[in-house]
Motif scaffolding. Structure first.
Motif, PDB file in Angstrom:
ATOM      1  N   ILE A 148      58.783 -12.050   2.707  1.00 25.64           N
ATOM      2  CA  ILE A 148      59.983 -11.975   3.533  1.00 25.64           C
ATOM      3  C   ILE A 148      59.950 -13.049   4.611  1.00 25.64           C
ATOM      4  O   ILE A 148      60.927 -13.761   4.844  1.00 25.64           O
ATOM      5  CB  ILE A 148      60.125 -10.579   4.165  1.00 25.64           C
ATOM      6  CG1 ILE A 148      60.318  -9.515   3.078  1.00 25.64           C
ATOM      7  CG2 ILE A 148      61.293 -10.544   5.140  1.00 25.64           C
ATOM      8  CD1 ILE A 148      60.316  -8.103   3.617  1.00 25.64           C
ATOM      9  N   THR A 162      64.901 -20.378   4.883  1.00 27.04           N
ATOM     10  CA  THR A 162      66.319 -20.274   5.215  1.00 27.04           C
ATOM     11  C   THR A 162      66.614 -20.943   6.544  1.00 27.04           C
ATOM     12  O   THR A 162      67.631 -21.636   6.701  1.00 27.04           O
ATOM     13  CB  THR A 162      66.745 -18.798   5.255  1.00 27.04           C
ATOM     14  OG1 THR A 162      66.422 -18.174   4.004  1.00 27.04           O
ATOM     15  CG2 THR A 162      68.240 -18.667   5.495  1.00 27.04           C
ATOM     16  N   VAL A 192      68.498 -13.268   7.891  1.00 26.76           N
ATOM     17  CA  VAL A 192      67.501 -13.110   6.840  1.00 26.76           C
ATOM     18  C   VAL A 192      66.231 -12.585   7.481  1.00 26.76           C
ATOM     19  O   VAL A 192      65.885 -12.958   8.603  1.00 26.76           O
ATOM     20  CB  VAL A 192      67.235 -14.447   6.101  1.00 26.76           C
ATOM     21  CG1 VAL A 192      66.734 -15.513   7.058  1.00 26.76           C
ATOM     22  CG2 VAL A 192      66.255 -14.256   4.947  1.00 26.76           C
ATOM     23  N   GLY A 193      65.535 -11.672   6.791  1.00 24.03           N
ATOM     24  CA  GLY A 193      64.341 -11.071   7.342  1.00 24.03           C
ATOM     25  C   GLY A 193      64.643  -9.763   8.035  1.00 24.03           C
ATOM     26  O   GLY A 193      65.771  -9.253   8.001  1.00 24.03           O
ATOM     27  N   SER A 194      63.631  -9.209   8.706  1.00 19.05           N
ATOM     28  CA  SER A 194      63.800  -7.894   9.328  1.00 19.05           C
ATOM     29  C   SER A 194      62.766  -7.709  10.432  1.00 19.05           C
ATOM     30  O   SER A 194      61.613  -8.112  10.281  1.00 19.05           O
ATOM     31  CB  SER A 194      63.644  -6.782   8.277  1.00 19.05           C
ATOM     32  OG  SER A 194      63.678  -5.511   8.866  1.00 19.05           O
ATOM     33  N   ARG A 213      75.031 -14.836   9.860  1.00 14.80           N
ATOM     34  CA  ARG A 213      74.142 -14.568   8.723  1.00 14.80           C
ATOM     35  C   ARG A 213      72.733 -14.295   9.218  1.00 14.80           C
ATOM     36  O   ARG A 213      72.296 -14.859  10.224  1.00 14.80           O
ATOM     37  CB  ARG A 213      74.138 -15.752   7.759  1.00 14.80           C
ATOM     38  CG  ARG A 213      75.378 -15.873   6.901  1.00 14.80           C
ATOM     39  CD  ARG A 213      75.281 -17.074   5.989  1.00 14.80           C
ATOM     40  NE  ARG A 213      75.331 -18.333   6.739  1.00 14.80           N
ATOM     41  CZ  ARG A 213      75.072 -19.524   6.210  1.00 14.80           C
ATOM     42  NH1 ARG A 213      74.691 -19.618   4.937  1.00 14.80           N
ATOM     43  NH2 ARG A 213      75.167 -20.627   6.953  1.00 14.80           N
ATOM     44  N   GLU A 248      60.536 -16.527   3.324  1.00 13.97           N
ATOM     45  CA  GLU A 248      61.972 -16.720   3.087  1.00 13.97           C
ATOM     46  C   GLU A 248      62.704 -17.024   4.395  1.00 13.97           C
ATOM     47  O   GLU A 248      63.636 -17.832   4.429  1.00 13.97           O
ATOM     48  CB  GLU A 248      62.558 -15.476   2.429  1.00 13.97           C
ATOM     49  CG  GLU A 248      64.037 -15.590   2.096  1.00 13.97           C
ATOM     50  CD  GLU A 248      64.623 -14.309   1.531  1.00 13.97           C
ATOM     51  OE1 GLU A 248      65.808 -14.326   1.165  1.00 13.97           O
ATOM     52  OE2 GLU A 248      63.894 -13.299   1.482  1.00 13.97           O
ATOM     53  N   VAL A 249      62.275 -16.375   5.477  1.00 15.45           N
ATOM     54  CA  VAL A 249      62.873 -16.630   6.791  1.00 15.45           C
ATOM     55  C   VAL A 249      62.709 -18.093   7.170  1.00 15.45           C
ATOM     56  O   VAL A 249      63.655 -18.755   7.625  1.00 15.45           O
ATOM     57  CB  VAL A 249      62.243 -15.704   7.858  1.00 15.45           C
ATOM     58  CG1 VAL A 249      62.640 -16.159   9.264  1.00 15.45           C
ATOM     59  CG2 VAL A 249      62.670 -14.261   7.635  1.00 15.45           C
TER      60      VAL A 249
END
Length: 336
Positions: A4, A11, A51-53, A49, A7-8
């Motif tokens: 994750i 992005t 991305v991630g958490s 938008r 990906e952050v």
């Protein structure tokens, strides 16, 4: 770093390259229960938008709402806390009144995200030093196992390359192990010098290598983010590769086979190869956690479950592997 958070970064780099303003949000401290661990990240773009958490979703909603209402206006990093009061804990859905402290960093070319990603592609373990007073960033080789530290207004985060898995053998079980590991964002390589097995390989996204396994193990320079599983049942292919793997820094080395065959394998490795008792003790076999697995897909889950437990430093006393399940019925010859 998990998939994750990688990906952050990817992005974020794409948003920066496209001319967007964006922020990187990092969990730096938690009190009580928290849905995401220290070091977890999220990126938010100027158009809302994300991305991630960094939480179960409510904090993300608040961050998105602020960006949509106010835009991204920070010029320097900031430290923000959520869940300090009981009302905030209820509002943001933090379990048991937990509190999360976040670092929010505006990103631009100075943030060196693209350079960080390049180093990760080269399989480097990198420390990123962020000066909270100025926003300046330094990148260097990681020198400790700490995921994150904060001291003297400097936030230090550790970023590792993707976890690697080498599977020896291209049979049916290997296919299931490769599929699950790929979904877990491992970089998977399958090695099998046997042409008849390579001919039936059907996973185009997983590298299939025609080489002797022990040569490939040496060439890969396995590190602490690498794992090896031997699934051929053939000592001529497995033993030399296991010897090389057990001498490496790989966090997990396992081999399939029954308890009897595992005992024979250990005896061969001890007798014919210069492995120390400590190195032999690193061998997981029979491979996998005991979950009553009977099919290749279930056995694959068992293997990845044990790998995950070892990767996450779960104490051996809390694991029930096949070697320890002496009273349990044997599910199949391949499962143990």
């Amino acid at each position: 770093m998990d998939s994750i958070d990688l990906e952050v970064l990817k992005t974020s780099a794409a948003w920066i390259a496209a001319g967007h303003r964006c922020e990187l949000v990092t969990v730096i401290k938690t009190w009580g229960s928290s849905p995401r661990p220290i070091g977890a990240t999220l990126a938010i773009c100027d158009d809302g938008r994300v991305v991630g958490s960094v939480s179960g979703g409510c904090i993300e909603d608040d961050l998105i709402d602020r960006v949509r209402r106010e835009g991204i206006t920070r010029a320097l990093p900031d430290i923000v806390s959520y869940g300090i009061t009981a009302d905030e804990a209820h509002r943001f859905g933090l379990p048991c009144g937990g509190t999360i402290e976040l670092a929010i960093e505006p990103l631009d070319e100075r943030s060196r995200i693209a350079e960080l990603l390049q180093r990760l592609e080269q399989h480097q373990l990198v420390e990123r030093h962020l000066d909270l007073r100025t926003g300046a960033v330094e990148l260097g080789k990681a020198t400790s196992a700490n995921v994150l530290t904060l001291a003297d207004d400097t936030l230090v985060t550790q970023h590792g390359p993707r976890w690697r898995l080498l599977i020896i053998g291209a049979g049916q079980l290997s296919r299931f192990v490769a599929q699950i590991a790929t979904a877990m964002d491992y970089h998977v390589t399958v090695c099998d010098p046997r042409e008849e097995y390579r001919a039936g390989w059907t996973l185009p996204d997983v590298a299939l290598v025609h080489a002797m396994p022990d040569d490939l193990v040496a060439d890969m320079q396995l590190d602490q983010r690498s794992a090896v599983v031997a699934l051929t049942h053939d000592p001529k292919l497995d033993d030399l590769a296991l010897m090389e793997a057990l001498k490496s820094e790989a966090f997990y080395v396992g081999a399939i086979g029954s308890r009897v065959n595992n005992a024979k394998r250990r005896a061969r490795l001890a007798e014919h190869f210069d492995l120390s008792p400590a190195q032999l003790d690193r061998l997981h076999g029979p491979i996998g956690l005991y979950i009553g697995s009977k099919t290749p897909s279930e056995i694959a889950i068992s293997i990845l479950a044990e790998m995950t437990a070892v990767k996450n430093s779960v104490p051996a006393s809390l694991q029930v592997n096949h070697a320890a399940a002496l009273e349990a019925p044997t599910p199949s010859a391949c499962a143990v």
